[in-house]
Design a protein around this motif. Structure first.
Motif, PDB file in Angstrom:
ATOM      1  N   ASP A 350       3.270  -8.796 -22.215  1.00 34.33           N
ATOM      2  CA  ASP A 350       2.856  -7.662 -21.380  1.00 34.33           C
ATOM      3  C   ASP A 350       2.790  -8.076 -19.910  1.00 34.33           C
ATOM      4  N   PHE A 351       2.236  -9.239 -19.671  1.00 36.58           N
ATOM      5  CA  PHE A 351       2.061  -9.717 -18.301  1.00 36.58           C
ATOM      6  C   PHE A 351       3.416  -9.926 -17.615  1.00 36.58           C
ATOM      7  N   LEU A 352       4.353 -10.531 -18.313  1.00 38.15           N
ATOM      8  CA  LEU A 352       5.663 -10.822 -17.736  1.00 38.15           C
ATOM      9  C   LEU A 352       6.424  -9.552 -17.380  1.00 38.15           C
ATOM     10  N   SER A 353       6.371  -8.549 -18.246  1.00 36.68           N
ATOM     11  CA  SER A 353       7.111  -7.309 -17.985  1.00 36.68           C
ATOM     12  C   SER A 353       6.399  -6.438 -16.954  1.00 36.68           C
ATOM     13  N   LYS A 354       5.060  -6.364 -17.042  1.00 35.12           N
ATOM     14  CA  LYS A 354       4.296  -5.526 -16.109  1.00 35.12           C
ATOM     15  C   LYS A 354       4.467  -5.995 -14.669  1.00 35.12           C
ATOM     16  N   ASN A 355       4.554  -7.314 -14.455  1.00 35.96           N
ATOM     17  CA  ASN A 355       4.677  -7.867 -13.108  1.00 35.96           C
ATOM     18  C   ASN A 355       6.126  -8.129 -12.701  1.00 35.96           C
ATOM     19  N   GLN A 356       7.050  -7.593 -13.496  1.00 34.72           N
ATOM     20  CA  GLN A 356       8.488  -7.630 -13.196  1.00 34.72           C
ATOM     21  C   GLN A 356       9.030  -9.044 -13.033  1.00 34.72           C
ATOM     22  N   ILE A 357       8.387 -10.004 -13.714  1.00 30.79           N
ATOM     23  CA  ILE A 357       8.968 -11.347 -13.785  1.00 30.79           C
ATOM     24  C   ILE A 357      10.227 -11.270 -14.636  1.00 30.79           C
ATOM     25  N   VAL A 358      10.183 -10.420 -15.652  1.00 26.40           N
ATOM     26  CA  VAL A 358      11.368 -10.064 -16.443  1.00 26.40           C
ATOM     27  C   VAL A 358      11.393  -8.541 -16.550  1.00 26.40           C
ATOM     28  N   HIS A 359      12.509  -8.002 -17.042  1.00 31.83           N
ATOM     29  CA  HIS A 359      12.668  -6.550 -17.060  1.00 31.83           C
ATOM     30  C   HIS A 359      11.922  -5.865 -18.204  1.00 31.83           C
ATOM     31  N   SER A 360      11.701  -6.574 -19.300  1.00 26.87           N
ATOM     32  CA  SER A 360      11.083  -5.923 -20.455  1.00 26.87           C
ATOM     33  C   SER A 360      10.426  -6.964 -21.356  1.00 26.87           C
ATOM     34  N   LYS A 361       9.577  -6.473 -22.275  1.00 22.07           N
ATOM     35  CA  LYS A 361       8.926  -7.377 -23.230  1.00 22.07           C
ATOM     36  C   LYS A 361       9.945  -8.006 -24.177  1.00 22.07           C
ATOM     37  N   SER A 362      10.973  -7.246 -24.544  1.00 27.94           N
ATOM     38  CA  SER A 362      11.988  -7.803 -25.441  1.00 27.94           C
ATOM     39  C   SER A 362      12.754  -8.933 -24.757  1.00 27.94           C
ATOM     40  N   VAL A 396      -5.780 -21.068 -10.743  1.00 29.79           N
ATOM     41  CA  VAL A 396      -4.355 -20.976 -10.412  1.00 29.79           C
ATOM     42  C   VAL A 396      -3.526 -21.518 -11.580  1.00 29.79           C
ATOM     43  N   LEU A 397      -2.383 -20.848 -11.854  1.00 28.89           N
ATOM     44  CA  LEU A 397      -1.388 -21.422 -12.768  1.00 28.89           C
ATOM     45  C   LEU A 397      -0.002 -21.075 -12.264  1.00 28.89           C
ATOM     46  N   LYS A 398       0.986 -21.797 -12.769  1.00 28.72           N
ATOM     47  CA  LYS A 398       2.384 -21.556 -12.394  1.00 28.72           C
ATOM     48  C   LYS A 398       3.183 -21.148 -13.620  1.00 28.72           C
ATOM     49  N   ILE A 399       3.930 -20.051 -13.471  1.00 26.73           N
ATOM     50  CA  ILE A 399       4.861 -19.630 -14.522  1.00 26.73           C
ATOM     51  C   ILE A 399       6.272 -19.914 -14.030  1.00 26.73           C
ATOM     52  N   SER A 400       7.058 -20.603 -14.857  1.00 24.43           N
ATOM     53  CA  SER A 400       8.443 -20.928 -14.517  1.00 24.43           C
ATOM     54  C   SER A 400       9.368 -20.253 -15.512  1.00 24.43           C
ATOM     55  N   TYR A 401      10.308 -19.490 -14.973  1.00 20.63           N
ATOM     56  CA  TYR A 401      11.280 -18.758 -15.794  1.00 20.63           C
ATOM     57  C   TYR A 401      12.645 -19.370 -15.498  1.00 20.63           C
ATOM     58  N   GLY A 402      13.197 -20.103 -16.445  1.00 20.68           N
ATOM     59  CA  GLY A 402      14.419 -20.847 -16.193  1.00 20.68           C
ATOM     60  C   GLY A 402      14.143 -21.996 -15.243  1.00 20.68           C
ATOM     61  N   LYS A 403      15.175 -22.471 -14.562  1.00 23.20           N
ATOM     62  CA  LYS A 403      15.018 -23.624 -13.685  1.00 23.20           C
ATOM     63  C   LYS A 403      14.679 -23.236 -12.249  1.00 23.20           C
ATOM     64  N   LYS A 404      14.898 -21.953 -11.898  1.00 24.68           N
ATOM     65  CA  LYS A 404      14.840 -21.612 -10.480  1.00 24.68           C
ATOM     66  C   LYS A 404      13.861 -20.507 -10.116  1.00 24.68           C
ATOM     67  N   LYS A 405      13.225 -19.878 -11.098  1.00 22.96           N
ATOM     68  CA  LYS A 405      12.283 -18.802 -10.797  1.00 22.96           C
ATOM     69  C   LYS A 405      10.871 -19.280 -11.105  1.00 22.96           C
ATOM     70  N   HIS A 406      10.016 -19.278 -10.080  1.00 23.02           N
ATOM     71  CA  HIS A 406       8.649 -19.761 -10.233  1.00 23.02           C
ATOM     72  C   HIS A 406       7.680 -18.788  -9.581  1.00 23.02           C
ATOM     73  N   TYR A 407       6.516 -18.612 -10.211  1.00 18.54           N
ATOM     74  CA  TYR A 407       5.496 -17.693  -9.689  1.00 18.54           C
ATOM     75  C   TYR A 407       4.138 -18.369  -9.764  1.00 18.54           C
ATOM     76  N   ILE A 408       3.335 -18.134  -8.741  1.00 23.10           N
ATOM     77  CA  ILE A 408       1.948 -18.598  -8.748  1.00 23.10           C
ATOM     78  C   ILE A 408       1.062 -17.428  -9.177  1.00 23.10           C
ATOM     79  N   ILE A 409       0.227 -17.659 -10.177  1.00 17.51           N
ATOM     80  CA  ILE A 409      -0.714 -16.640 -10.659  1.00 17.51           C
ATOM     81  C   ILE A 409      -2.115 -17.071 -10.225  1.00 17.51           C
ATOM     82  N   LYS A 410      -2.773 -16.207  -9.477  1.00 13.24           N
ATOM     83  CA  LYS A 410      -4.114 -16.542  -8.974  1.00 13.24           C
ATOM     84  C   LYS A 410      -5.128 -15.530  -9.484  1.00 13.24           C
ATOM     85  N   ILE A 411      -6.300 -16.048  -9.835  1.00 12.61           N
ATOM     86  CA  ILE A 411      -7.396 -15.174 -10.225  1.00 12.61           C
ATOM     87  C   ILE A 411      -8.176 -14.767  -8.995  1.00 12.61           C
ATOM     88  N   ASN A 412      -8.369 -13.461  -8.853  1.00  9.03           N
ATOM     89  CA  ASN A 412      -9.124 -12.944  -7.700  1.00  9.03           C
ATOM     90  C   ASN A 412     -10.612 -12.927  -8.044  1.00  9.03           C
TER      91      ASN A 412
END
Length: 412
Positions: A350-362, A396-412
């Motif tokens: 849910d998190f990956l698709s909602k934040n458009q890191i990927v296009h869909s849950k599938s 803080v955590l880091k999500i890496s999608y493949g070798k070149k896409k990286h995102y920082i996730i921060k708790i507010n």
């Protein structure tokens, strides 16, 4: 020095066709000229496919010529059929005006606005197109165009050959563009229109209209349409278009886009999208410099032009930290989450698709099953994983999608 404008256009590969190269060279040798490029405003940002045209305007300034940026508030109401398989979505005037304001920010970043002799002139063709009297326009302007000739232009011919509909509204676009050139010649002494090679027919129409209406000579230049060695379209990535506005595409992602250039396109792009001298680029390849070093040079120089040197250096350092030091680069895209949501737990799909890191849950599920997703550099194997507080270090955590896409996730 003025004539070097056309010489550099040619040496960089910017020049495809010209209506009268020798005459235009003679004129631009003697004096500064004004030239325009038109940009339709169908979105709040231009994408990297428009960058070559902006680089040409920037080069004009280098040699003392004045660029005119036509932001087509009027023609966007119609839609340019060139290179299109179907009719564009019709936008409301308010949305178009908002797009124009947003797009101008990019031009003000790339072009020099400090020199009063070469600072860009911004025009919106809605000022004259929306005030036209239809009958008068048909008599005064439409009489200079024949259907026979209009049917021969590629933008029309391709649609008809494919048996795809072409509205009468779109069919008129080429006449309106010719009228733009005519107006800019009268109001701003603009003698040159520049555009992509798919605009050749439209540009020639403008040149001929000025000759017939004003008995004056105007000129047209086209630049080549960019084809990639890989066969893919310029400016498309896994996550969508490469926008020039930073709020739609971060400076770091922009740097990465250039860093990931196909080896076969590096030299062409160094000529197209940087201000490095062409002989310097040639020497780099003669010395057989490391191709990855050249890609970093391309990324640094291209990012510096759009986002500035500080952002370029920061993006390079972030890439080093992320890929080599396994750190959290400071320029990585950030996603903020609420602590209460993390305490409850968030399904990773849910998190990956909602934040458009990927296009869909599938799609997210497939990536995890194919071992393509990491959290804090640790491979995730379970698509049912729940993001929890224990996954975070100092919020803080880091999500890496493949070798070149990286995102920082921060708790507010």
């Amino acid at each position: 020095m003025k004539n070097k404008f056309l010489a550099e256009m040619s040496s960089r590969g910017y020049l495809s066709q010209c209506t009268d190269f020798d005459k235009l060279k003679e004129i631009s040798d003697k004096k500064s000229i004004s030239a325009y490029i038109g940009f339709d405003c169908t979105a709040k940002s231009l994408h990297v496919g428009s960058l070559l045209q902006i680089m040409i305007l920037k080069m004009m300034q280098k040699y003392g010529h004045r660029p005119i940026v036509l932001l087509g508030g009027g023609t966007t109401l119609i839609g340019d059929p060139s290179g299109k398989d179907s009719t564009r979505k019709i936008l409301e005037k308010t949305e178009i005006n908002n797009n124009i304001k947003s797009i101008k920010k990019v031009f003000n970043k790339i072009l020099d606005t400090s020199n009063k002799n070469t600072k860009p002139i911004y025009v919106d063709n809605a000022k004259w197109l929306t005030k036209l009297n239809y009958i008068k326009f048909l008599r005064d302007i439409g009489s200079h165009f024949t259907i026979n000739k209009m049917l021969t232009f590629e933008s029309v011919k391709l649609r008809l050959e494919r048996e795809q509909s072409l509205s009468y509204m779109e069919f008129n676009y080429m006449i309106l563009q010719a009228y733009d050139f005519y107006q800019l010649y009268k109001k701003n002494n603009c003698i040159l229109q520049i555009g992509g090679s798919d605009q050749w027919g439209n540009i020639v129409n403008g040149v001929e209209l000025i000759r017939r209406m004003l008995k004056k000579e105007a000129y047209g230049i086209t630049s080549p349409l960019i084809t990639l060695a890989s066969g893919t379209k310029m400016g498309k990535t896994e996550s969508g278009a490469v926008w020039l506005n930073e709020d739609l595409f971060s400076a770091y992602d922009y740097w990465q886009f250039w860093r990931n250039t196909d080896d076969r396109d590096v030299k062409k792009f160094l000529n197209f999208f940087t201000e490095l001298e062409t002989n310097e680029i040639d020497n780099l390849f003669k010395r057989k410099s490391n191709i990855n070093d050249l890609k970093i040079l391309l990324a640094n120089e291209a990012t510096k032009i759009l986002h500035g040197e500080v952002a370029s250096n920061k993006a390079e350092q972030t890439a080093k930290d992320t890929f080599h030091g396994k750190g959290l680069g400071s320029s990585l895209p950030e996603i903020i989450v609420k602590k209460k949501d993390i305490i409850k737990g968030i399904k990773l799909l849910d998190f990956l698709s909602k934040n458009q890191i990927v296009h869909s849950k599938s799609e997210a599920r497939r990536i995890i099953e194919n071992k393509g997703l990491k959290i804090n550099d640790i491979l995730i194997a379970d698509p049912k994983k729940i993001l929890e507080l224990t996954d975070f270090t100092n919020n803080v955590l880091k999500i890496s999608y493949g070798k070149k896409k990286h995102y920082i996730i921060k708790i507010n």
